[in-house]
Enzyme design. Structure first.
Site, PDB file in Angstrom:
ATOM      1  N   PRO A  76       0.742  -1.138  -0.092  1.00  0.00           N
ATOM      2  CG  PRO A  76      -0.353  -1.006   1.947  1.00  0.00           C
ATOM      3  CD  PRO A  76       0.780  -1.942   0.968  1.00  0.00           C
ATOM      4  CB  CYS A  77       2.880   2.876  -2.508  1.00  0.00           C
ATOM      5  SG  CYS A  77       2.469   3.029  -3.691  1.00  0.00           S
TER       6      CYS A  77
END
Length: 153
Positions: free
Chosen positions: A117-118
C-alpha cells in the site's frame, strides 16, 4: 519462468495481476493479453474484489516483488502500515535511516501498488504527495477514502 496474468475489474480501472512460479510479482493497470487461472491469481482476484468491497483489510498473498534490498525494505515497511492508516515519507525515512526522497523513489517503483500500500504514504503535513498509477492523485485519494484514511470531499 513463465508469467501468468489475470485481469481484475476494480473501481480504479482494470488491474492486471501477474504471477510467476506461484508468487504475485506485479500489479498494473490494463488488461491481460492472455488470461490464466492459477491458485495465486484466483486468490489475488478474490482478495482485490473483497478489498474494494471493504470486506478485506489485509492481503494474504505470496508476494515476490523484484527490487533492490533497499526498495524491498521500504515495501516491507509499507506493508506494515495498517488499513485506514498512513505514514509520511519522513516517518519511513527515519525508521529506515534514509531520506524522504529515497523513500518516495522506492514508492514510485513499487511493482505491487494496492497490494503493497504505497497509497498510505503521505507527504509532510498530511499532504497527499504523489502516486504513479494511472489516475495519479485521484486514484490515491480514492484508495485512502475507501479505507477511511481521508475524508470524502
Amino acid at each position: 519462468m513463465h508469467t501468468r496474468q489475470v485481469t481484475v475489474p476494480s473501481p480504479v480501472g482494470s488491474l492486471v495481476v501477474s504471477e510467476r512460479d506461484g508468487k504475485i510479482v506485479a500489479l498494473d493497470w490494463g488488461t491481460a493479453v492472455v488470461e490464466s487461472d492459477t491458485p495465486a491469481l484466483a486468490a489475488a482476484a478474490q482478495q482485490l474484489d473483497a478489498y474494494f468491497q471493504c470486506e478485506l483489510r489485509q492481503f494474504d498473498l505470496p508476494l515476490a516483488p523484484a527490487g533492490t534490498p533497499f526498495q524491498r525494505s521500504v515495501w516491507q515497511a509499507m506493508r506494515e502500515i495498517p488499513y485506514g492508516g498512513s505514514r509520511s515519507y519522513a516517518d519511513l525515512a527515519r525508521e529506515l535511516d534514509s531520506g524522504p526522497r529515497a523513500i518516495g523513489g522506492a514508492c514510485g517503483r513499487n511493482p505491487l501498488p494496492i497490494l503493497i500500500p504505497c497509497h498510505r504514504v503521505l507527504a509532510s503535513g498530511a499532504r497527499i504527495g504523489g502516486y504513479t498509477s494511472p489516475g495519479g492523485l485521484e486514484t490515491k485519494r480514492f484508495l485512502l477514502q475507501l479505507e477511511g484514511a481521508l475524508r470524502r470531499s
